[in-house]
Design a protein around this motif. Structure first.
Motif, PDB file in Angstrom:
ATOM      1  N   UNK A   1       0.850  -1.191   0.000  1.00  0.00           N
ATOM      2  CA  UNK A   1       0.000   0.000   0.000  1.00  0.00           C
ATOM      3  C   UNK A   1       0.886   1.242   0.000  1.00  0.00           C
TER       4      UNK A   1
ATOM      5  N   UNK B   1       1.753   6.887   1.610  1.00  0.00           N
ATOM      6  CA  UNK B   1       1.050   8.126   1.953  1.00  0.00           C
ATOM      7  C   UNK B   1      -0.230   7.850   2.757  1.00  0.00           C
ATOM      8  N   UNK B   2      -0.822   6.655   2.601  1.00  0.00           N
ATOM      9  CA  UNK B   2      -1.998   6.329   3.420  1.00  0.00           C
ATOM     10  C   UNK B   2      -1.605   6.149   4.890  1.00  0.00           C
TER      11      UNK B   2
ATOM     12  N   UNK C   1       0.883   7.664   6.280  1.00  0.00           N
ATOM     13  CA  UNK C   1       1.169   9.012   6.793  1.00  0.00           C
ATOM     14  C   UNK C   1      -0.141   9.730   7.145  1.00  0.00           C
ATOM     15  N   UNK C   2      -1.148   9.551   6.298  1.00  0.00           N
ATOM     16  CA  UNK C   2      -2.451  10.177   6.566  1.00  0.00           C
ATOM     17  C   UNK C   2      -3.066   9.599   7.842  1.00  0.00           C
ATOM     18  N   UNK C   3      -2.999   8.275   8.009  1.00  0.00           N
ATOM     19  CA  UNK C   3      -3.546   7.644   9.221  1.00  0.00           C
ATOM     20  C   UNK C   3      -2.783   8.113  10.460  1.00  0.00           C
TER      21      UNK C   3
ATOM     22  N   UNK D   1      -1.355  10.977  10.937  1.00  0.00           N
ATOM     23  CA  UNK D   1      -1.689  12.344  11.353  1.00  0.00           C
ATOM     24  C   UNK D   1      -3.119  12.481  11.869  1.00  0.00           C
TER      25      UNK D   1
ATOM     26  N   UNK E   1       3.043  20.382   6.780  1.00  0.00           N
ATOM     27  CA  UNK E   1       2.789  19.195   5.971  1.00  0.00           C
ATOM     28  C   UNK E   1       4.055  18.759   5.227  1.00  0.00           C
TER      29      UNK E   1
ATOM     30  N   UNK F   1       6.147  17.007   7.689  1.00  0.00           N
ATOM     31  CA  UNK F   1       5.613  15.669   7.986  1.00  0.00           C
ATOM     32  C   UNK F   1       6.085  14.661   6.926  1.00  0.00           C
ATOM     33  N   UNK F   2       6.253  15.124   5.697  1.00  0.00           N
ATOM     34  CA  UNK F   2       6.634  14.224   4.613  1.00  0.00           C
ATOM     35  C   UNK F   2       8.063  13.673   4.750  1.00  0.00           C
TER      36      UNK F   2
ATOM     37  N   UNK G   1       7.898   9.957   5.653  1.00  0.00           N
ATOM     38  CA  UNK G   1       7.049   9.091   4.818  1.00  0.00           C
ATOM     39  C   UNK G   1       7.480   7.618   4.846  1.00  0.00           C
TER      40      UNK G   1
ATOM     41  N   UNK H   1       2.887   2.468  12.493  1.00  0.00           N
ATOM     42  CA  UNK H   1       1.470   2.140  12.336  1.00  0.00           C
ATOM     43  C   UNK H   1       1.284   0.622  12.425  1.00  0.00           C
TER      44      UNK H   1
END
Lengths: 480, 95
Positions: free
Chosen positions: A295, A298-299, A301-303, A305, A413, A416-417, A420, A427
């Protein structure tokens, strides 16, 4: 080589050969701190009184694993009677009434604790620029950040201001600074190291681990700090092993997955080339390397945050000016005391994350943000499990670039990257190590990340050790 | 999309005081971050069970026995204000 350049295992050899005494070692490191600390600024507090007391106890501890070895500890790990600030004004004068379990374990192992290192406030950040007190500089180039949030620990190791250090890692805070500073950083499996006495940021992600000059030291330090602790209900029983038994130059038949979706992300070409060159070296000595599909990072990273700020907003609710920490002097009633205390005590990034977390958990948004992120977390964990059914390890870069310049990223943002590649590991709760693999054209260190399945620290150590011997760059030190 | 009212609401819940400039800035920045987070909706999670901890966890219980605890003076040593062996806070009820 200078005494301050030596690793834990080299110092141990010199002590047992009678070539150095713990007193001489402590003096060499203290002199080094004296010489370079005004340039690097790794430490919030130096703890020479504690170090002297530990040295006095050396005779009783000399058979122990870290007897006489100078270690630094990130300033979010509680030290009895010694300031533990989390680089926040909120805890500027806070002296914990007890030791974190890892600090107790260092004590028992005979370590000499030299000080508490700088960090992003409450471990929220990726450059250590969010410290409320001062900025730490990368020993390889003082205009660059050491990474974060364990930037003080990584810089102290790279600058020879300690033999090794402890950091904490919630989304990459051990591995990314290790990569930026050209040292080895291990985030263990969630639950392998006790979090008792670690000031909480995001409790389901936080994990303490070693930052060291080489892989062997990482295994030694893991032997000291890993293991079940009844004081931490999330600590895992019965999984500790002797990590030094994995210090073998052997990757023959080891299956390593290279996730295409990670390498397809936009990142520094020199980093990519260096990581792929290291992969070739591993292949040459028998590793079986294959491209795998995962996967998109970036998903994760989104989860992250959503999950990390949500847990932080809850954990940081305790700073209310009542039991410890700052209390605002500008308040006429109790509510004003709460808000003014938190207004004066928290820095910008901490407030931002508390706000995101509070919003994500607030009525009407819980399902859309927090619950959704927890479900995505399942998908990410399953994704890692699926790969580890067929592979021993996954290999990625640690960070998308070498150390960023100080004050170069003002957009949250964008900052945050820089995490990555490291965030998906937290997680999923799996272990991962950043190990140096080369330098870019500006002579800044590059790190690669080896990820293992839950409790797979051993194989990570074995592959990293093999790679370290192949590359032979672990004795290169920053010049200061 | 998040607006200034949402920021004020979240700040209130979190006991944070923001000035006008901070409200503007946070509205923009948190908006951008939440926009990014909206990526999550691209993934189908209808039949997915949420995960809180990634390694097996079980309830940890111990016998209800009195054990050594921190002495009161040590527990109170960091208190901004204390009286008669207790934490002291500004009064909560009016006279």
């Amino acid at each position: 080589m200078n005494i301050y350049d030596l690793t834990i295992h080299e110092l141990k050899e010199k002590i047992s050969a009678g070539e150095l005494t713990p007193g001489e070692i402590k003096k060499a490191f203290a002199d080094r701190i004296n010489d370079v600390e005004d340039k690097v600024k790794s430490y919030i507090t130096v703890t020479y009184e504690l170090a002297e007391a530990q040295l006095k106890d050396y005779e009783n501890k000399k058979e122990k694993m870290l007897a006489g070895i100078p270690i630094a500890v990130k300033d979010n790990m509680s030290t009895d009677g010694i300031k533990t600030s989390c680089a926040s004004k909120m805890l500027e004068n806070y002296k914990p009434p007890y030791n974190a379990t890892v600090v107790e374990k260092l004590n028992e192992a005979g370590a000499v604790i030299l000080g508490k290192t700088n960090m992003d406030e409450f471990a929220m950040g990726s450059s250590t620029e969010n410290s409320a007190f001062f900025v730490t500089h990368n020993p390889w180039n003082l205009n660059h950040a050491p990474g974060g949030s364990s930037g003080g620990s990584a810089a102290a190791v790279a600058a020879g201001e300690c033999a090794a250090a402890l950091g904490s890692d919630t989304g990459g805070s051990i591995r990314q600074p290790a990569s930026y500073c050209g040292v080895v950083g291990l985030k263990p499996t969630y639950g392998m190291v006790s979090r008792y006495g670690l000031v909480a940021f995001a409790s389901s992600l936080d994990q303490i681990g070693p930052i060291t000059k080489d892989v062997e030291d990482s295994a030694i330090l893991m032997n000291v700090i890993a293991g079940h602790d009844p004081q931490d209900s999330t600590s895992i029983a019965g999984k500790k092993e002797d990590y030094t038994k994995y210090l073998k130059e052997d990757v023959s038949g080891m299956k390593i997955g290279i996730p295409e979706e990670y390498f397809n992300l936009e990142f520094d070409e020199e980093v990519k080339a260096s990581v792929l060159a290291a992969v070739e070296k591993l292949k040459e000595v028998g590793a079986e390397v294959e491209t795998v599909h995962m996967t998109d990072a970036s998903y994760a990273l989104a989860a992250y945050y959503v999950i990390a700020p949500a847990e932080a907003s809850s954990n940081l609710a305790r700073y209310d000016g009542v039991r410890y920490g700052l209390r605002s002097e500008h308040a006429s009633d109790v509510n004003e005391m709460f808000t003014n205390t938190r207004h004066e005590g928290f820095g910008e990034e901490v407030k931002r994350r508390i706000m995101i977390g509070t919003y994500a958990l607030s009525s009407g948004y819980y399902d859309a943000y927090y619950l959704k992120a927890q479900k995505v977390r399942t998908l990410i964990k399953d994704d890692f499990d699926r790969i580890f059914n067929d592979f021993d390890l996954i290999l990625t870069p640690t960070a998308p670039s070498t150390a960023i310049e100080l004050e170069s990223k003002s957009d949250p943002l964008e900052m945050y990257h820089t995490d990555i590649f490291t965030v998906p590991v937290n997680i999923a709760g799996v272990p991962a190590m950043s190990v140096p693999c080369g330098f870019d054209s500006s002579e800044m260190p590059i790190g690669l990340q080896l990820i293992g399945p839950h409790f797979g620290e051993g194989k990570i150590i074995q592959a990293a050790y093999t790679l370290e011997k192949l590359l032979n760059i672990n004795e290169k030190r920053a010049e200061l | 999309m998040i607006d200034k009212k949402d920021v004020e609401y979240a700040a209130g819940l979190a006991h944070l005081k923001l000035d006008e400039e901070e409200k503007e800035k946070y509205t923009e920045q948190i908006g951008e971050i939440l926009d990014y987070v909206d990526k999550l909706s691209e993934l189908d999670t209808d039949d997915v069970v949420p995960t809180a901890y990634t390694v097996p966890m079980k309830n940890v219980l111990r016998k209800d026995e009195v054990k050594k605890s921190l002495p009161r003076e040590k527990s109170l040593a960091n208190a901004p204000d204390e009286k008669d062996g207790q934490f002291r806070a500004p009064k909560i009820m009016s006279d």
